[in-house]
Design an enzyme around this catalytic site. Structure first.
Site: not given
Ligand code: FE
Ligand code: MN
Length: 330
Positions: A73, A104, A107, A113, A177, A211, A214
């Site tokens: 990412e 991004e 992401h 997290y 991607e 994605e 993207h």
């Protein structure tokens, strides 16, 4: 020479009038998909991770995918800002690139997290890039394709320069991607279907939804460039097809190593078929012939992705918009 020639060739600081409605459309669809990882609870994932509910193979699969995506990412975000942005001067395309760069960042935040929630050692998670050859090879493969435009002396003047630039777009939008993310998506979403690590699974669903936009934007940008100039030679097409086929082989090795035995009723052979199926979809988006003609071993992934929404600009415009942050397939 700009990558694409806005009809009026107007000031990059003046977005109106819009020359490329498709780019503006991606921006609006991106905004409609807003989400943040903290909205998704990791409580169940944390207790599953600490218990013995997951097999060794399932644990490895989670770790590998977190390891791969966490660095991929950032590579993608850096490529937008440091390589692509300079050369795409159409303001509506830049508006989308900024939006994508933000996504991004979201992401990247997702993997912070996950790492924090599950109590991973950051060295361990981010170090997979260095330790696991099939992860490093995927990353290096796309980074190699950007070398020409990473050169500070690179300028966009000739058709050869356009090909160098498009090689970067193929590397990041179509291969990274569009192909390298997809075995991982299938693995994590397959796990979620079994009620395992559903919090991470849901985060992967949101990432997948981003994605697919993207990939769509990257492909449409390439197709717009092809429509406006003559850099796309037969020889170049052959090179692109071969690069994508090489990428498919790297993704198959990754899938096999990340999931060496049957897990969740999905085995390495099915992941390989899935990679071929997805690659064919990318060939079609680029108006190239399918190379594998492999059936989709995971029809449920199609519902997830809703490939029909991945229209390219030679087809009709997509008019279905998300209402907000909700995933519409749930
Ligand atoms: Fe991403
Ligand atoms: Mn992306």
């Amino acid at each position: 020479m700009p990558v694409i020639n806005s009809e009026s060739n107007h000031d990059p600081n003046k977005i109106l009038p819009i020359d490329y409605d498709w780019a503006r459309d991606y921006y609006q669809r991106g905004v409609a998909n807003n989400w943040t990882p903290e909205e998704i609870s990791m409580q169940d994932d944390i207790s599953q991770w600490k218990s013995d509910e997951l097999s060794e193979a399932e644990r490895q699969l989670v770790e590998w995918n977190l390891g791969f995506f966490s660095t991929a990412e950032s590579l993608t975000a850096n490529n937008i800002v440091l390589a692509i942005y300079d050369y795409v001067t159409a303001p509506e395309c830049r508006q989308y690139l900024l939006r994508q760069a933000y996504e991004e960042a979201v992401h990247t935040d997702t993997f912070i997290y996950c790492c924090d929630s599950l109590g991973f050692d950051p060295e361990y998670m981010y170090g997979m890039y260095d330790r696991i050859p099939s992860i490093r090879e995927k990353d290096e493969f796309v980074v190699d394709l950007t070398q020409a435009i990473d050169d500070p002396d690179f300028t966009m003047e000739t058709e050869e320069d356009m090909r160098d630039f498009v090689r970067d777009l193929i590397g990041f939008y179509v291969i990274m991607e569009g192909i390298f993310f997809y075995a991982g998506f299938a693995m994590m979403l397959g796990l979620k279907r079994q009620g395992k690590m559903s919090g991470i699974g849901q985060q992967f669903e949101y990432i997948l939804r981003d994605e697919s936009l993207h990939v769509g934007f990257g492909v449409d940008l390439i197709n717009q460039m092809r429509a406006e100039s003559d850099f796309w030679t037969e020889e170049f097409e052959e090179e692109i097809v071969n690069l994508m086929k090489e990428a498919v082989e790297l993704e198959k090795i990754y899938a096999e190593e990340a999931c060496p035995e049957e897990v969740l009723g999905m085995g390495p052979d099915q992941f390989k078929e899935y990679v071929e199926y997805i690659a064919d979809r990318r060939f079609e988006q680029l108006n190239l012939e399918r190379q594998y003609v492999t059936e989709n071993p995971f029809p449920w992934m199609t519902e997830q992705i809703d490939l029909n929404k991945e229209k390219n600009f030679f087809e009709t415009n997509v008019t279905e918009y998300q209402e907000g942050g909700q995933l519409d397939w749930d």
